[in-house]
Design a protein around this motif. Structure first.
Motif, PDB file in Angstrom:
ATOM      1  N   ALA A 132       0.878  -1.213  -0.246  1.00 13.37           N
ATOM      2  CA  ALA A 132      -0.076   0.074   0.311  1.00 13.37           C
ATOM      3  C   ALA A 132       0.296   1.528   0.315  1.00 13.37           C
ATOM      4  O   ALA A 132       1.690   1.296   0.707  1.00 13.37           O
ATOM      5  N   VAL A 133       0.389   2.336  -0.687  1.00 14.09           N
ATOM      6  CA  VAL A 133       1.091   3.093  -0.945  1.00 14.09           C
ATOM      7  C   VAL A 133       0.174   4.894  -0.075  1.00 14.09           C
ATOM      8  O   VAL A 133      -0.950   4.537  -0.310  1.00 14.09           O
ATOM      9  N   ILE A 134       1.203   5.511   0.482  1.00 11.03           N
ATOM     10  CA  ILE A 134       0.029   6.454   1.388  1.00 11.03           C
ATOM     11  C   ILE A 134       1.644   8.090   0.629  1.00 11.03           C
ATOM     12  O   ILE A 134       2.262   8.024   0.933  1.00 11.03           O
ATOM     13  N   GLU A 135       0.053   8.997  -0.446  1.00 14.01           N
ATOM     14  CA  GLU A 135       0.896   9.922  -0.750  1.00 14.01           C
ATOM     15  C   GLU A 135      -0.275  11.215  -0.800  1.00 14.01           C
ATOM     16  O   GLU A 135      -1.105  11.000  -0.650  1.00 14.01           O
ATOM     17  N   ASP A 136       0.375  12.245  -1.113  1.00 12.32           N
ATOM     18  CA  ASP A 136      -0.500  13.356  -0.727  1.00 12.32           C
ATOM     19  C   ASP A 136      -0.728  13.896  -2.434  1.00 12.32           C
ATOM     20  O   ASP A 136      -1.037  15.379  -2.523  1.00 12.32           O
ATOM     21  N   SER A 137       0.304  13.884  -3.226  1.00  9.69           N
ATOM     22  CA  SER A 137      -0.605  14.671  -5.033  1.00  9.69           C
ATOM     23  C   SER A 137       0.106  13.713  -5.779  1.00  9.69           C
ATOM     24  O   SER A 137       0.105  12.263  -5.266  1.00  9.69           O
ATOM     25  N   PRO A 138      -0.724  14.101  -6.687  1.00 10.52           N
ATOM     26  CA  PRO A 138      -1.324  13.247  -8.177  1.00 10.52           C
ATOM     27  C   PRO A 138      -0.341  12.658  -8.666  1.00 10.52           C
ATOM     28  O   PRO A 138      -0.053  11.866  -8.745  1.00 10.52           O
ATOM     29  N   THR A 139       1.147  13.545  -8.204  1.00 10.65           N
ATOM     30  CA  THR A 139       2.522  12.762  -9.170  1.00 10.65           C
ATOM     31  C   THR A 139       2.629  11.560  -8.341  1.00 10.65           C
ATOM     32  O   THR A 139       2.686  10.685  -9.185  1.00 10.65           O
ATOM     33  N   GLY A 140       2.683  11.502  -7.411  1.00  9.68           N
ATOM     34  CA  GLY A 140       3.581   9.803  -6.603  1.00  9.68           C
ATOM     35  C   GLY A 140       2.096   9.510  -6.542  1.00  9.68           C
ATOM     36  O   GLY A 140       2.089   8.273  -6.876  1.00  9.68           O
ATOM     37  N   ALA A 141       0.497   9.315  -6.452  1.00  7.17           N
ATOM     38  CA  ALA A 141      -0.478   8.781  -7.211  1.00  7.17           C
ATOM     39  C   ALA A 141      -0.602   8.067  -8.113  1.00  7.17           C
ATOM     40  O   ALA A 141       0.338   6.806  -8.418  1.00  7.17           O
ATOM     41  N   ARG A 142      -0.170   8.675  -8.915  1.00  5.08           N
ATOM     42  CA  ARG A 142       0.920   8.065 -10.507  1.00  5.08           C
ATOM     43  C   ARG A 142       1.066   7.051 -10.149  1.00  5.08           C
ATOM     44  O   ARG A 142       1.077   6.483 -10.724  1.00  5.08           O
ATOM     45  N   SER A 143       2.706   7.430  -9.964  1.00  7.74           N
ATOM     46  CA  SER A 143       3.625   6.697  -9.638  1.00  7.74           C
ATOM     47  C   SER A 143       2.971   4.910  -9.005  1.00  7.74           C
ATOM     48  O   SER A 143       3.058   4.051  -9.177  1.00  7.74           O
ATOM     49  N   ALA A 144       2.829   5.536  -8.000  1.00  9.54           N
ATOM     50  CA  ALA A 144       1.989   4.152  -7.445  1.00  9.54           C
ATOM     51  C   ALA A 144       0.690   3.488  -8.131  1.00  9.54           C
ATOM     52  O   ALA A 144       0.951   2.058  -8.150  1.00  9.54           O
ATOM     53  N   LYS A 145       0.257   4.310  -8.433  1.00 15.98           N
ATOM     54  CA  LYS A 145      -0.967   3.232  -9.120  1.00 15.98           C
ATOM     55  C   LYS A 145      -0.598   2.642 -10.432  1.00 15.98           C
ATOM     56  O   LYS A 145      -1.367   1.563 -10.590  1.00 15.98           O
ATOM     57  N   ALA A 146       0.449   2.868 -11.215  1.00 11.38           N
ATOM     58  CA  ALA A 146       0.673   2.927 -12.155  1.00 11.38           C
ATOM     59  C   ALA A 146       1.998   1.269 -11.820  1.00 11.38           C
ATOM     60  O   ALA A 146       2.140   0.050 -12.588  1.00 11.38           O
ATOM     61  N   ALA A 147       2.080   0.901  -9.810  1.00 12.19           N
ATOM     62  CA  ALA A 147       3.137  -0.147  -9.715  1.00 12.19           C
ATOM     63  C   ALA A 147       2.988  -1.014  -9.987  1.00 12.19           C
ATOM     64  O   ALA A 147       2.813  -1.974  -8.952  1.00 12.19           O
ATOM     65  N   GLY A 148       1.154  -0.796  -9.785  1.00 19.30           N
ATOM     66  CA  GLY A 148       0.052  -2.073  -9.385  1.00 19.30           C
ATOM     67  C   GLY A 148      -0.438  -2.007  -7.611  1.00 19.30           C
ATOM     68  O   GLY A 148      -0.865  -2.675  -7.372  1.00 19.30           O
ATOM     69  N   MET A 149       0.156  -1.134  -7.309  1.00 15.54           N
ATOM     70  CA  MET A 149       0.388  -1.091  -5.516  1.00 15.54           C
ATOM     71  C   MET A 149      -1.158  -0.146  -5.578  1.00 15.54           C
ATOM     72  O   MET A 149      -2.228   0.366  -5.872  1.00 15.54           O
ATOM     73  N   LEU A 150      -2.100  -0.354  -3.699  1.00 14.76           N
ATOM     74  CA  LEU A 150      -3.332   0.118  -3.012  1.00 14.76           C
ATOM     75  C   LEU A 150      -2.964   1.236  -3.304  1.00 14.76           C
ATOM     76  O   LEU A 150      -1.817   2.099  -2.278  1.00 14.76           O
ATOM     77  N   THR A 151      -3.208   2.026  -3.912  1.00 10.32           N
ATOM     78  CA  THR A 151      -3.098   3.724  -4.012  1.00 10.32           C
ATOM     79  C   THR A 151      -3.764   4.742  -2.661  1.00 10.32           C
ATOM     80  O   THR A 151      -5.174   4.678  -3.318  1.00 10.32           O
ATOM     81  N   ILE A 152      -3.239   5.061  -1.738  1.00 12.50           N
ATOM     82  CA  ILE A 152      -3.948   6.124  -0.693  1.00 12.50           C
ATOM     83  C   ILE A 152      -3.672   7.359  -1.092  1.00 12.50           C
ATOM     84  O   ILE A 152      -2.425   7.823  -1.115  1.00 12.50           O
ATOM     85  N   ALA A 153      -4.661   8.296  -0.960  1.00 12.27           N
ATOM     86  CA  ALA A 153      -4.677   9.489  -1.608  1.00 12.27           C
ATOM     87  C   ALA A 153      -4.935  10.205  -0.311  1.00 12.27           C
ATOM     88  O   ALA A 153      -5.751  10.306   0.037  1.00 12.27           O
TER      89      ALA A 153
END
Length: 216
Positions: A166-187
């Motif tokens: 799971a990834v915890i991010e505050d920015s759209p840039t970081g969320a795109r990275s996590a989602k593209a990696a196939g991870m559970l993406t938490i904004a």
């Protein structure tokens, strides 16, 4: 039917703006120094910088009007000013308690930043949290966020499939990275007006998610 997600075994954290309330510091220093070198940044410029590696910010501004100073020299000035004040930077409210709660669950944790190694190391020293296995900085990868490489590298270093992270991010840039990696993406944005185009959960507090179910 969508495939069943693997149980979460690790949480990967962005640092600036997610663990540390450091974005205002970075922005203030960057705006002040850019002004010194001939660039008055607008509010739109500052919003566009959010979560973006500084080398990309420099390239965009330099194309608009050439800087009289090279990227590395300007980066060194910005880093030096931030590092000199890092002890004053506060953790984001609730972030460190979440780290402790995830550690109590036995989840592996690491930090994945788009920032340079000097800034990442300064933040890691300031946080002084023993639960992070390692940190990844911009220099550790060929492609920074929003490319998936930083998060894929972290999963590989943990010996886990991306789907177990799971990834915890505050920015759209970081969320795109996590989602593209196939991870559970938490904004977990600091500003409600921020628009995300790639995520699984948009939350006011990651603790509100059903972690029993996610880790089950």
């Amino acid at each position: 039917m969508a495939p069943k997600r693997l149980p979460i075994r690790a949480v990967l954290w962005d640092i600036d703006g997610t663990l540390m309330d450091s974005e205002p510091w970075h922005q203030r220093i960057t705006v002040d120094l850019c002004r010194v070198y001939g660039h008055d940044l607008s509010e739109e410029d500052c919003q566009a910088m959010h979560g973006v590696a500084f080398r990309d910010i420099y390239a965009a501004l330099h194309a608009r009007r050439p800087f009289p100073i090279d990227l590395h020299s300007l980066t060194d000035e910005i880093n030096a000013q931030y590092i000199a004040r890092v002890a004053e930077v506060q953790p984001r409210e609730g972030a460190f308690a979440l780290v402790e709660a995830f550690a109590a669950r036995g989840l592996a944790q690491a930090c994945v930043s788009n920032g340079g190694r000097m800034i990442v190391d300064a933040n890691m020293r300031a946080m002084a949290i023993p639960h992070f296995r390692f940190s990844i900085a911009r220099e550790d990868v060929v492609n920074g966020k929003p490319h998936p490489e930083p998060y894929l590298l972290a999963a590989s270093m943990l010996g886990l499939p991306p789907e177990a992270c799971a990834v915890i991010e505050d920015s759209p840039t970081g969320a795109r990275s996590a989602k593209a990696a196939g991870m559970l993406t938490i904004a977990w944005p600091q500003h409600p007006a921020v628009v995300f185009d790639a995520l699984d959960h948009l939350v006011e507090d990651p603790a509100s998610l059903d972690w029993d179910e996610l880790c089950g």
